[in-house]
Design a protein around this motif. Sequence first.
Motif, PDB file in Angstrom:
ATOM      1  N   ASN A 104       0.802  -1.219   0.000  1.00 19.88           N
ATOM      2  CA  ASN A 104       0.000   0.000   0.000  1.00 19.88           C
ATOM      3  C   ASN A 104       0.837   1.273   0.000  1.00 19.88           C
ATOM      4  O   ASN A 104       0.299   2.366   0.144  1.00 19.88           O
ATOM      5  N   ARG A 105       2.130   1.115  -0.150  1.00 21.42           N
ATOM      6  CA  ARG A 105       3.031   2.266  -0.257  1.00 21.42           C
ATOM      7  C   ARG A 105       4.339   1.804  -0.886  1.00 21.42           C
ATOM      8  O   ARG A 105       4.518   0.613  -1.157  1.00 21.42           O
ATOM      9  N   THR A 106       5.252   2.736  -1.094  1.00 19.43           N
ATOM     10  CA  THR A 106       6.552   2.429  -1.686  1.00 19.43           C
ATOM     11  C   THR A 106       7.212   1.264  -0.949  1.00 19.43           C
ATOM     12  O   THR A 106       7.147   1.183   0.279  1.00 19.43           O
ATOM     13  N   PHE A 107       7.830   0.360  -1.727  1.00 20.10           N
ATOM     14  CA  PHE A 107       8.550  -0.759  -1.124  1.00 20.10           C
ATOM     15  C   PHE A 107       9.886  -0.960  -1.826  1.00 20.10           C
ATOM     16  O   PHE A 107      10.118  -0.418  -2.912  1.00 20.10           O
ATOM     17  N   ALA A 108      10.775  -1.691  -1.180  1.00 19.89           N
ATOM     18  CA  ALA A 108      12.092  -1.991  -1.736  1.00 19.89           C
ATOM     19  C   ALA A 108      12.008  -3.257  -2.569  1.00 19.89           C
ATOM     20  O   ALA A 108      11.360  -4.229  -2.174  1.00 19.89           O
ATOM     21  N   LEU A 109      12.659  -3.227  -3.713  1.00 22.28           N
ATOM     22  CA  LEU A 109      12.737  -4.397  -4.580  1.00 22.28           C
ATOM     23  C   LEU A 109      14.210  -4.725  -4.756  1.00 22.28           C
ATOM     24  O   LEU A 109      15.021  -3.834  -5.056  1.00 22.28           O
ATOM     25  N   ARG A 110      14.570  -5.983  -4.521  1.00 24.13           N
ATOM     26  CA  ARG A 110      15.955  -6.437  -4.644  1.00 24.13           C
ATOM     27  C   ARG A 110      16.034  -7.563  -5.653  1.00 24.13           C
ATOM     28  O   ARG A 110      15.247  -8.510  -5.591  1.00 24.13           O
ATOM     29  N   ALA A 111      17.004  -7.483  -6.546  1.00 19.01           N
ATOM     30  CA  ALA A 111      17.254  -8.544  -7.517  1.00 19.01           C
ATOM     31  C   ALA A 111      18.441  -9.369  -7.035  1.00 19.01           C
ATOM     32  O   ALA A 111      19.465  -8.820  -6.619  1.00 19.01           O
ATOM     33  N   TYR A 112      18.280 -10.699  -7.083  1.00 26.71           N
ATOM     34  CA  TYR A 112      19.331 -11.622  -6.648  1.00 26.71           C
ATOM     35  C   TYR A 112      19.781 -12.476  -7.830  1.00 26.71           C
ATOM     36  O   TYR A 112      18.977 -12.831  -8.697  1.00 26.71           O
ATOM     37  N   ASN A 113      21.063 -12.864  -7.803  1.00 28.48           N
ATOM     38  CA  ASN A 113      21.548 -13.833  -8.786  1.00 28.48           C
ATOM     39  C   ASN A 113      21.413 -15.235  -8.210  1.00 28.48           C
ATOM     40  O   ASN A 113      20.894 -15.413  -7.103  1.00 28.48           O
ATOM     41  N   ALA A 114      21.892 -16.233  -8.946  1.00 32.38           N
ATOM     42  CA  ALA A 114      21.746 -17.628  -8.513  1.00 32.38           C
ATOM     43  C   ALA A 114      22.527 -17.942  -7.242  1.00 32.38           C
ATOM     44  O   ALA A 114      22.216 -18.900  -6.538  1.00 32.38           O
ATOM     45  N   SER A 121      18.874  -3.075  -6.778  1.00 35.97           N
ATOM     46  CA  SER A 121      17.826  -2.758  -5.813  1.00 35.97           C
ATOM     47  C   SER A 121      17.327  -1.347  -6.058  1.00 35.97           C
ATOM     48  O   SER A 121      18.042  -0.508  -6.612  1.00 35.97           O
ATOM     49  N   THR A 122      16.094  -1.109  -5.663  1.00 40.56           N
ATOM     50  CA  THR A 122      15.500   0.220  -5.790  1.00 40.56           C
ATOM     51  C   THR A 122      14.249   0.288  -4.928  1.00 40.56           C
ATOM     52  O   THR A 122      13.753  -0.740  -4.457  1.00 40.56           O
ATOM     53  N   LEU A 123      13.756   1.496  -4.740  1.00 40.75           N
ATOM     54  CA  LEU A 123      12.441   1.695  -4.138  1.00 40.75           C
ATOM     55  C   LEU A 123      11.452   1.885  -5.273  1.00 40.75           C
ATOM     56  O   LEU A 123      11.765   2.546  -6.269  1.00 40.75           O
ATOM     57  N   VAL A 124      10.268   1.320  -5.141  1.00 39.60           N
ATOM     58  CA  VAL A 124       9.275   1.382  -6.218  1.00 39.60           C
ATOM     59  C   VAL A 124       7.889   1.559  -5.600  1.00 39.60           C
ATOM     60  O   VAL A 124       7.614   1.041  -4.520  1.00 39.60           O
ATOM     61  N   ASN A 125       7.028   2.298  -6.289  1.00 40.05           N
ATOM     62  CA  ASN A 125       5.656   2.398  -5.778  1.00 40.05           C
ATOM     63  C   ASN A 125       4.843   1.263  -6.399  1.00 40.05           C
ATOM     64  O   ASN A 125       5.187   0.739  -7.456  1.00 40.05           O
ATOM     65  N   PRO A 126       3.776   0.849  -5.730  1.00 41.75           N
ATOM     66  CA  PRO A 126       3.022  -0.326  -6.190  1.00 41.75           C
ATOM     67  C   PRO A 126       2.504  -0.232  -7.624  1.00 41.75           C
ATOM     68  O   PRO A 126       2.477  -1.244  -8.324  1.00 41.75           O
ATOM     69  N   ASP A 127       2.130   0.961  -8.080  1.00 46.28           N
ATOM     70  CA  ASP A 127       1.621   1.090  -9.446  1.00 46.28           C
ATOM     71  C   ASP A 127       2.683   0.800 -10.506  1.00 46.28           C
ATOM     72  O   ASP A 127       2.370   0.305 -11.583  1.00 46.28           O
ATOM     73  N   ASP A 128       3.941   1.124 -10.201  1.00 49.45           N
ATOM     74  CA  ASP A 128       5.034   0.912 -11.152  1.00 49.45           C
ATOM     75  C   ASP A 128       5.712  -0.446 -11.001  1.00 49.45           C
ATOM     76  O   ASP A 128       6.515  -0.841 -11.841  1.00 49.45           O
ATOM     77  N   ALA A 129       5.421  -1.151  -9.924  1.00 42.85           N
ATOM     78  CA  ALA A 129       6.142  -2.387  -9.602  1.00 42.85           C
ATOM     79  C   ALA A 129       5.983  -3.510 -10.627  1.00 42.85           C
ATOM     80  O   ALA A 129       6.986  -4.117 -11.012  1.00 42.85           O
ATOM     81  N   PRO A 130       4.771  -3.832 -11.089  1.00 42.09           N
ATOM     82  CA  PRO A 130       4.674  -4.968 -12.020  1.00 42.09           C
ATOM     83  C   PRO A 130       5.566  -4.823 -13.257  1.00 42.09           C
ATOM     84  O   PRO A 130       6.219  -5.792 -13.670  1.00 42.09           O
ATOM     85  N   SER A 131       5.638  -3.636 -13.808  1.00 42.76           N
ATOM     86  CA  SER A 131       6.474  -3.406 -14.985  1.00 42.76           C
ATOM     87  C   SER A 131       7.956  -3.602 -14.651  1.00 42.76           C
ATOM     88  O   SER A 131       8.696  -4.246 -15.405  1.00 42.76           O
TER      89      SER A 131
END
Length: 164
Positions: A104-114, A121-131
């Motif tokens: 329901n608000r900005t969250f952190a997204l982290r990408a991991y390798n194998a 990593s970045t902060l993203v708002n829920p509306d932009d997150a799926p893309s």
Amino acid sequence: MSSTATLHETSFKITPLPTDFAERVRTTGRDDFGRVVEVTIAEGGEPVRDGLRRVAPGERVILCGFQAVPLPSAFAEIGPIFICAKSEPGPPLACGELPPGYFNRTFALRAYNAANEIIDSTLVNPDDAPSLIRRWLARPEVSHLHARFAGHGCFACRFDRVGG
């Protein structure tokens, strides 16, 4: 088909919290680190990881430790999460969609390798997150993603490629 088109077509799914973890915590009253968990009455709005929803005031929840990144990764950490005090099925989730109301608000997204190392990593708002989730999972060096609630930094969920 160009690689750009492929980037936009990479869909994602949420990989649920392991059911055996949640059941073990409910049954034993301890987390995987031997610590006694806290069963409490929710104020309302707490995010439960097993139900991928926000709870209503008065619901019983369990606060426990969870390790989303396994050892021996240097990025392994134990953090607090809420789960439902009673087992319940998670919501039916469509591929490529976030659980309604969970973020329901900005969250952190982290990408991991194998090797379970953070590679982006970045902060993203829920509306932009799926893309953004689709774009990052289209990158070959990305194994999976984690979402964390920005305020407290708690693990929210894991995203994986559909079919991966």
